[in-house]
Enzyme design. Structure first.
Site, PDB file in Angstrom:
ATOM      1  N   GLY A 142      23.338  65.986  25.769  1.00 13.91           N
ATOM      2  CA  GLY A 142      22.086  65.870  25.019  1.00 13.91           C
ATOM      3  C   GLY A 142      22.173  66.622  23.701  1.00 13.91           C
ATOM      4  O   GLY A 142      23.261  66.818  23.156  1.00 13.91           O
ATOM      5  N   SER A 143      21.027  67.072  23.226  1.00 13.28           N
ATOM      6  CA  SER A 143      20.976  67.714  21.903  1.00 13.28           C
ATOM      7  C   SER A 143      21.422  69.180  21.995  1.00 13.28           C
ATOM      8  O   SER A 143      21.406  69.779  23.081  1.00 13.28           O
ATOM      9  CB  SER A 143      19.555  67.640  21.362  1.00 13.28           C
ATOM     10  OG  SER A 143      18.700  68.348  22.237  1.00 13.28           O
ATOM     11  N   ALA A 189      19.841  71.745  20.717  1.00  7.03           N
ATOM     12  CA  ALA A 189      18.685  72.608  21.019  1.00  7.03           C
ATOM     13  C   ALA A 189      18.462  72.677  22.533  1.00  7.03           C
ATOM     14  O   ALA A 189      18.262  73.764  23.086  1.00  7.03           O
ATOM     15  CB  ALA A 189      17.445  72.075  20.311  1.00  7.03           C
ATOM     16  N   THR A 190      18.520  71.536  23.206  1.00  2.00           N
ATOM     17  CA  THR A 190      18.308  71.549  24.661  1.00  2.00           C
ATOM     18  C   THR A 190      19.494  72.212  25.360  1.00  2.00           C
ATOM     19  O   THR A 190      19.319  72.960  26.325  1.00  2.00           O
ATOM     20  CB  THR A 190      18.099  70.120  25.202  1.00  2.00           C
ATOM     21  OG1 THR A 190      17.089  69.487  24.435  1.00  2.00           O
ATOM     22  CG2 THR A 190      17.675  70.130  26.650  1.00  2.00           C
ATOM     23  N   GLU A 229      27.822  68.689  26.654  1.00  2.17           N
ATOM     24  CA  GLU A 229      28.315  67.661  25.711  1.00  2.17           C
ATOM     25  C   GLU A 229      27.158  67.380  24.763  1.00  2.17           C
ATOM     26  O   GLU A 229      26.133  66.833  25.176  1.00  2.17           O
ATOM     27  CB  GLU A 229      28.700  66.376  26.461  1.00  2.17           C
ATOM     28  CG  GLU A 229      29.771  66.550  27.525  1.00  2.17           C
ATOM     29  CD  GLU A 229      31.169  66.668  26.945  1.00  2.17           C
ATOM     30  OE1 GLU A 229      31.320  66.580  25.705  1.00  2.17           O
ATOM     31  OE2 GLU A 229      32.107  66.868  27.727  1.00  2.17           O
ATOM     32  N   CYS A 235      26.651  59.546  20.229  1.00  2.74           N
ATOM     33  CA  CYS A 235      27.089  60.876  19.804  1.00  2.74           C
ATOM     34  C   CYS A 235      28.306  60.771  18.903  1.00  2.74           C
ATOM     35  O   CYS A 235      28.470  61.532  17.970  1.00  2.74           O
ATOM     36  CB  CYS A 235      27.402  61.735  21.023  1.00  2.74           C
ATOM     37  SG  CYS A 235      28.631  61.021  22.114  1.00  2.74           S
TER      38      CYS A 235
END
Ligand code: NAD
Length: 486
Positions: free
Chosen positions: A223-224, A226-227, A245, A279
């Site tokens: 994911g991102s 930030a997360t 990742e 991505c």
């Protein structure tokens, strides 16, 4: 066994389970609601953890070859069901049906490649009646957290790496795109024992519950950034293992000697595939200044050939942005581009689809911006939508420095007929995957992951499997010797 692709449940301990409350994510092409899916509670997570821990006891003792055989049968079953799964994928994420089929074929095709690898016990030394061995033991229960953009490929990859090494898993698809994940795990029940592969569909609180749960040993997250940081922080409380990742800002460096039409076509394809929501898609171009004008003209022509629309329409290559929040983010990037340096040479009209009959989804034209400033937002951040910035270069050292001047290091490609030069540049880029005259390819046998803020740990390859194991050294002396001075 034929499956029903119209109703959706959690799978806990091999059983389909429902929840009191449900949610209905929407189809991003039409904004119409898709069927209801479970909204899991903390109790559902506790039940899934209990089922996965119970299954781990016997699954971790199953032979590697038995696990491999189940995985390969599962890969074949994914292919057998690809038509139905692809329809779900297009409906939940908006991607063109042909790309949805490709995603299923690609991941099923990577499994035999991955399953060729075996983590064998290794004899390190055998001297004077003392044997020292190294072995790989499964970690336990894995929590698999995936995003909405490639919900099939990313989830199945995590499942494959985890279960081949003897772990059991609890999968969590994105609340925006849970449908294919739920059916893929339902399908897996035909091949794996109950409790080995579980899945919960949930809201925004399910991920944090998983990362905090003491009964989960590892989180594999995609994911991102930030997360990912939140995931790592939460996992630290129980010292869970993590694989992260995360984002990419892949540069494509274009040398002056290319066949312009061919490479422009390739760059357009690998930029706008899945509407730029990959991505590893190309997210900025550095083209040699001597060919910049012709290259941009050819890139615009190649991009204009892409049809935009509902993924079920024939010939569509670019679907909608995956959901409303993401759409607003991409629009924000376009608005910022208009305030910064750089010339929008294609697209950029965010109003166009708002007034197109029958196009109520989150559509955005592919947008190309020429020479935005090196420090502009679009050169630095990942929009995760159909926007491509192009910069120019003259000096090899300078373009390498600029390509590396970022905290994001997922992938990069270099394009040129002088392959020696292209590879020389590629080998100096600070990213997890480098491609020369291609982009975004991968093999089940090659580790995949990001450098810097793009990731921690890898998936695929021997190293991806090792990331799912505890290592153990065993020292066996044939007979205890007396301590001399006692
Ligand atoms: P996201 O970070 O918002 O969400 C990813 C997943 O994490 C979702 O399932 C979400 O529900 C869950 N989640 C959200 N908050 C959480 C929390 N606090 N704790 C635990 N889980 C939480 O990302 P997204 O918007 O779904 O996906 C897009 C991003 O994913 C892009 O940045 C893209 O580059 C990245 N991505 C990376 C790869 C890779 O392999 N490196 C592949 C695909 C996508």
């Amino acid at each position: 066994m034929a499956m029903d692709f119209t109703t959706f449940t959690n799978i806990i301990g091999g059983k389909a389970t429902t929840t009191a409350e449900t949610q209905q994510p929407i189809n991003p092409s039409t904004r119409e609601p898709n069927p209801p899916v479970p909204l899991s509670t903390k109790k559902d997570l506790d039940d899934a953890v209990e089922a996965a821990r119970k299954a781990f006891k016997s699954w971790s003792q199953t032979t590697w070859d038995a696990r491999k055989s189940m995985l390969l049968k599962y890969a074949n079953a994914i292919l057998d069901n690809k038509a139905e799964l692809a329809v779900l994928s297009t409906r939940e994420q908006g991607k063109p049906l042909m790309i949805a089929v490709l995603e299923l074929e690609l991941i099923a095709g990577r499994m035999p490649d991955l399953a060729e690898i075996k983590l064998e016990e290794e004899l390190i030394s055998d001297v004077q009646g003392r044997k020292v061995t190294k072995r790989y033991m499964p970690l336990g229960v894995g929590g698999l957290i995936v995003p909405w953009n490639f919900p099939v490929m990313l989830l199945v990859a995590k499942i494959a790496n985890a279960v081949l090494t003897g772990n059991t898993v609890i999968c969590k698809p994105s609340p925006f795109a849970p449908y294919t994940g739920l059916k893929l795990v339902e399908l897996a029940q035909q091949f794996f024992p109950p409790g080995v592969i579980n899945i919960l569909s949930g809201g925004d609180n399910l991920g944090p519950w998983m990362t905090a749960h003491p009964g989960i040993d590892k989180i594999s997250f995609t994911g991102s950034i930030a997360t990912g940081k939140k995931v790592m922080e939460s996992c630290s409380k129980t010292l869970k293992r993590v694989t992260l990742e995360m984002e990419g800002k892949d540069p494509a460096i274009i040398l002056p000697d290319i066949d312009i039409a061919v490479v422009a076509g390739q760059v357009a394809f690998w930029t706008f595939i899945n509407g730029g929501q990959a991505c590893m898609s190309i997210k900025k171009v550095y083209v040699h200044s001597s060919i910049a004008k012709e290259f941009v003209t050819a890139l615009i022509a190649a991009t204009k050939a892409f049809k935009i629309g509902d993924g079920f329409e024939d010939g569509v290559f670019i679907g909608p942005v995956g959901h409303e929040m993401q759409y607003e983010k991409v629009v924000g990037f376009i608005q910022d581009i208009k305030k910064e340096d750089g010339e929008i040479v294609l697209g950029g009209d965010i109003e166009r689809f708002k007034h197109s009959p029958g196009k109520s989804g989150f559509f955005i034209d592919p947008t190309i911006v020429f020479e935005p400033g090196e420090e502009s937002r679009i050169m630095k951040e990942e929009p995760f939508g159909p926007i491509l910035p192009i910069a120019t270069w003259d000096d090899e050292e300078d373009v390498i420095r600029r390509a590396n001047n970022t905290d994001i290091g997922l992938g990069a490609s270099v394009w040129g007929k002088d392959v020696t030069r292209a590879e020389r540049i590629g080998r100096r880029l600070e990213v997890g995957s480098v491609w020369i005259n291609e982009h975004m390819s991968g093999l089940g046998s090659v580790p995949f992951g990001g450098w810097k803020s793009s990731g921690i740990g890898v998936e695929y390859g021997k190293e991806g499997l090792i990331d799912w194991c505890n290592l153990q050294g065993i020292y066996v002396t044939s007979e205890a010797k007396s301590i001399g001075f006692l």
